[in-house]
Structures are given as structure tokens and as C-alpha cells.
Design an enzyme around this catalytic site. Structure first.
Site, short mmCIF file in Angstrom:
data_model
loop_
_atom_site.label_atom_id
_atom_site.label_comp_id
_atom_site.label_asym_id
_atom_site.label_seq_id
_atom_site.Cartn_x
_atom_site.Cartn_y
_atom_site.Cartn_z
N ASP A 166 0.83 -1.21 0.00
CA ASP A 166 0.00 0.00 0.00
C ASP A 166 0.87 1.27 0.00
OD1 ASP A 166 -2.39 1.34 -0.08
OD2 ASP A 166 -2.71 1.29 2.09
N GLY A 167 0.30 2.33 -0.56
CA GLY A 167 0.95 3.64 -0.50
C GLY A 167 1.54 4.12 -1.82
N THR A 224 -10.65 -7.06 -5.43
CA THR A 224 -11.99 -7.01 -6.03
C THR A 224 -12.61 -5.62 -5.83
OG1 THR A 224 -12.73 -8.04 -3.96
CG2 THR A 224 -12.59 -9.47 -5.88
N ASN A 248 -10.75 -2.81 -5.99
CA ASN A 248 -9.99 -1.81 -6.75
C ASN A 248 -10.67 -1.38 -8.05
OD1 ASN A 248 -6.69 -3.05 -5.76
ND2 ASN A 248 -7.93 -1.41 -4.87
N ARG A 299 2.29 -5.10 5.91
CA ARG A 299 1.50 -4.05 5.26
C ARG A 299 2.30 -2.76 5.29
NH1 ARG A 299 -4.71 -2.66 4.68
NH2 ARG A 299 -4.38 -0.80 3.43
C1 FPP Z 1 -1.89 0.17 -3.28
O1 FPP Z 1 -1.47 1.49 -3.40
C2 FPP Z 1 -1.53 -0.55 -4.46
C3 FPP Z 1 -2.39 -1.06 -5.38
C4 FPP Z 1 -3.85 -0.98 -5.29
C5 FPP Z 1 -1.92 -1.74 -6.56
C6 FPP Z 1 -0.66 -2.49 -6.34
C7 FPP Z 1 0.02 -2.55 -7.60
C8 FPP Z 1 1.34 -2.59 -7.73
C9 FPP Z 1 2.33 -2.65 -6.67
C10 FPP Z 1 1.89 -2.56 -9.06
C11 FPP Z 1 1.38 -3.63 -9.90
C12 FPP Z 1 1.92 -4.90 -9.55
C13 FPP Z 1 2.50 -5.68 -10.41
C14 FPP Z 1 2.91 -7.02 -10.01
C15 FPP Z 1 2.76 -5.26 -11.79
P1 FPP Z 1 -2.57 2.62 -3.41
O2 FPP Z 1 -2.82 3.01 -4.81
O3 FPP Z 1 -3.78 2.15 -2.65
O4 FPP Z 1 -1.83 3.76 -2.65
P2 FPP Z 1 -2.50 4.86 -1.72
O5 FPP Z 1 -2.99 4.15 -0.50
O6 FPP Z 1 -1.39 5.78 -1.45
O7 FPP Z 1 -3.61 5.47 -2.52
#
Ligand code: FPP
Length: 261
Positions: free
Chosen positions: A38-39, A84, A86, A206
Site C-alpha cells: 500500500d501507498g 476485487t 480496486n 503491510r
Molecule cells: C496500493 O497502493 C496498491 C495497489 C492498489 C496496486 C498495487 C500494484 C502494484 C504494486 C503494481 C502492480 C503490480 C505488479 C505485479 C505489476 P494505493 O494506490 O492504494 O496507494 P494509496 O494508499 O497511497 O492510494
């Protein structure tokens, strides 16, 4: 300093991953680590960039962490790449992540093979773009004989949906008379989860500062140790992985029982 010291000769990862393993008990390394990455969005925003920039950086971080985990002797990493829930994000961001996944599964396949990484997935294939499904099948096929670390990517995954999927499958078997409801036990249930065959995670990491499970591995993390950090996923390093494992090694795992002293 540690530099690929524990890499196995047959399936060693590229040695550019360095970490300080001082104080780490190499005889008590978690077998399976689950990660909520996350992040990414906040990391990008903090630099005045668009959120998708963070996802791209996050994919790079995952590569580094898989290499580091392999070097440490970890047997499996389950990473939460797309939930699911996202799908609720702006369509441009969803498209970007799907494209990123598709590219990642193409660009990394050679490295996975060279380093004996076995790729598998958990989540529903329904609703994913055809190209992503194809790349997933290709990655599974290409790495099916690999015997090194397992990279288990959770894509279109939700813990509740996984449990419902298992319940439906078991109910269908019972309705057909293939199994007796009294025979349903934890082992049979686990055989109907996407994670079939994988041990439960010993450690759940996490990043990003939130203290919740976010519908990840609801069944499997029953006795996992949890370690969190406020560091955003793109800034997560092999040294932080070592730090998390050191904390894990100090925990007393009782599984609901008592430790005899
Ligand atoms: C959470 O960060 C991350 C995700 C929802 C997507 C995770 C995806 C990746 C690490 C890249 C794709 C993976 C591969 C294997 C190609 P967030 O967007 O929720 O961050 P925030 O909490 O700062 O909004």
C-alpha cells in the site's frame, strides 16, 4: 553487509540486491510472506506525480523484494496486486494497473525462468481483460517446472469472494452427492481456496501506515504474525524486509495454545 550470500547455486537471483542480515536467525526464516503493497498513490503524490507513477515504481519494488526474499530462503511471497474492490477506482487507473500487470508478466518472464521463480495467481479470472488472462496463463505455463521461490500474485482477489467461491464449489460437490457435509473439514475447505497447496503465511507485511487487513487472505492469516510500516510501498527496501523478519523472530507463536516454560 550481505550480498547474495545465501543464494542457491541453481536458482540464484541477480546479486544486485544487498541487505544487512546482521542479527537475523537464518534458521528461523518465515516460509511464506504475504504483502499488502500500500501507498503507491501517496508516494507519487508526495512527489507531485500522478498516482500511476507510484504503481510503476511499486512493480519495481516487488521485483527487488522477490529477489531479496529468495536470497533469504523464503519459499513463497503472496502480493496483493489488485483487489476485487480496486475496480471502484477511476477507469484510467484501473486500465493502467491492468496494462502494468500485462507488461510485467511479459518483461519479467525471462528473469523468472532464469531464477527458477514459479509464478501463480489467486483471484477471480472473470472480469479481467483477455490479454491479462493470457499473460497469466503464459506465466504459469512458462514457470510450471520451476522449483524456486513461488511468486503468488493476488489479482482481482478478495478474501470474502474467495471464501464464497470455495463454499459454492463445496456445496456443488455435496449437491451432486460427491461428498458428505460431515466430511467438510479445514483441509477440504483449504483445498477449495485459490491458495490450495500453499502453506498459510507466517508473516503479513503491510506498508503505507494503515492498520487493516483489507479483505486479504481472510482464512489464511488466522495465525499469521502482522508487521506494518508507515513507509510507502515504492520506498520499501530489502533491509526493511529483514527488519520485519527480525521482529517476526522475536514473536512467540502460540496458535491459541500455551508455551511450556
Ligand atoms: C496500493 O497502493 C496498491 C495497489 C492498489 C496496486 C498495487 C500494484 C502494484 C504494486 C503494481 C502492480 C503490480 C505488479 C505485479 C505489476 P494505493 O494506490 O492504494 O496507494 P494509496 O494508499 O497511497 O492510494
Amino acid at each position: 553487509m550481505f550480498k547474495g550470500l545465501f543464494q542457491k547455486p541453481v536458482h540464484s537471483m541477480p546479486s544486485e540486491v544487498t541487505m544487512d542480515t546482521g542479527g537475523l536467525d537464518m534458521t528461523n526464516i518465515p516460509q511464506h510472506i504475504a504483502i499488502i503493497m500500500d501507498g503507491n498513490g501517496r508516494w507519487a503524490k508526495a512527489q507531485g506525480k500522478v498516482r500511476t507513477f507510484g504503481h510503476k515504481a511499486g512493480a519495481e519494488t516487488l521485483k527487488t523484494i522477490v529477489r531479496a526474499a529468495d536470497s533469504l530462503g523464503i519459499k513463497a511471497i503472496t502480493a496483493y496486486a489488485f483487489s476485487t474492490e480496486n475496480w471502484k477506482r477511476p477507469v484510467t487507473e484501473v486500465h493502467f494497473i491492468m496494462e502494468l500487470l500485462s507488461r510485467y508478466l511479459t518483461s519479467e518472464i525471462q528473469e523468472f525462468k532464469e531464477n527458477n521463480v514459479k509464478v501463480r495467481f489467486m483471484g477471480s479470472r472473470e472480469g479481467l481483460p483477455a490479454i491479462v488472462n493470457e499473460k497469466m496463463d503464459h506465466a504459469i505455463e512458462e514457470t510450471k517446472n520451476d522449483t524456486g521461490i513461488i511468486l503468488n500474485l493476488a489479482i482481482n482477489y478478495g478474501g470474502q469472494a474467495e471464501i464464497l467461491h470455495a463454499v459454492r464449489s463445496i456445496a456443488a460437490q455435496a449437491a451432486k452427492g460427491e461428498l458428505n457435509p460431515e466430511d467438510i473439514d479445514a483441509a477440504l475447505f483449504e483445498d477449495n481456496l485459490y491458495s490450495k497447496g500453499l502453506p498459510a503465511p507466517d508473516l503479513l507485511i503491510r506498508t503505507g501506515g494503515d492498520m487493516r487487513v483489507s479483505n486479504f487472505l481472510l482464512w489464511q492469516i488466522a495465525y499469521s504474525e502482522i508487521w506494518t510500516t508507515s513507509v510507502f510501498w515504492p520506498d520499501f527496501t530489502p533491509d526493511m524486509l529483514v527488519e520485519a523478519i527480525k521482529v517476526f523472530q522475536k514473536r512467540e507463536r502460540r496458535y491459541g495454545g500455551l508455551i511450556q516454560k
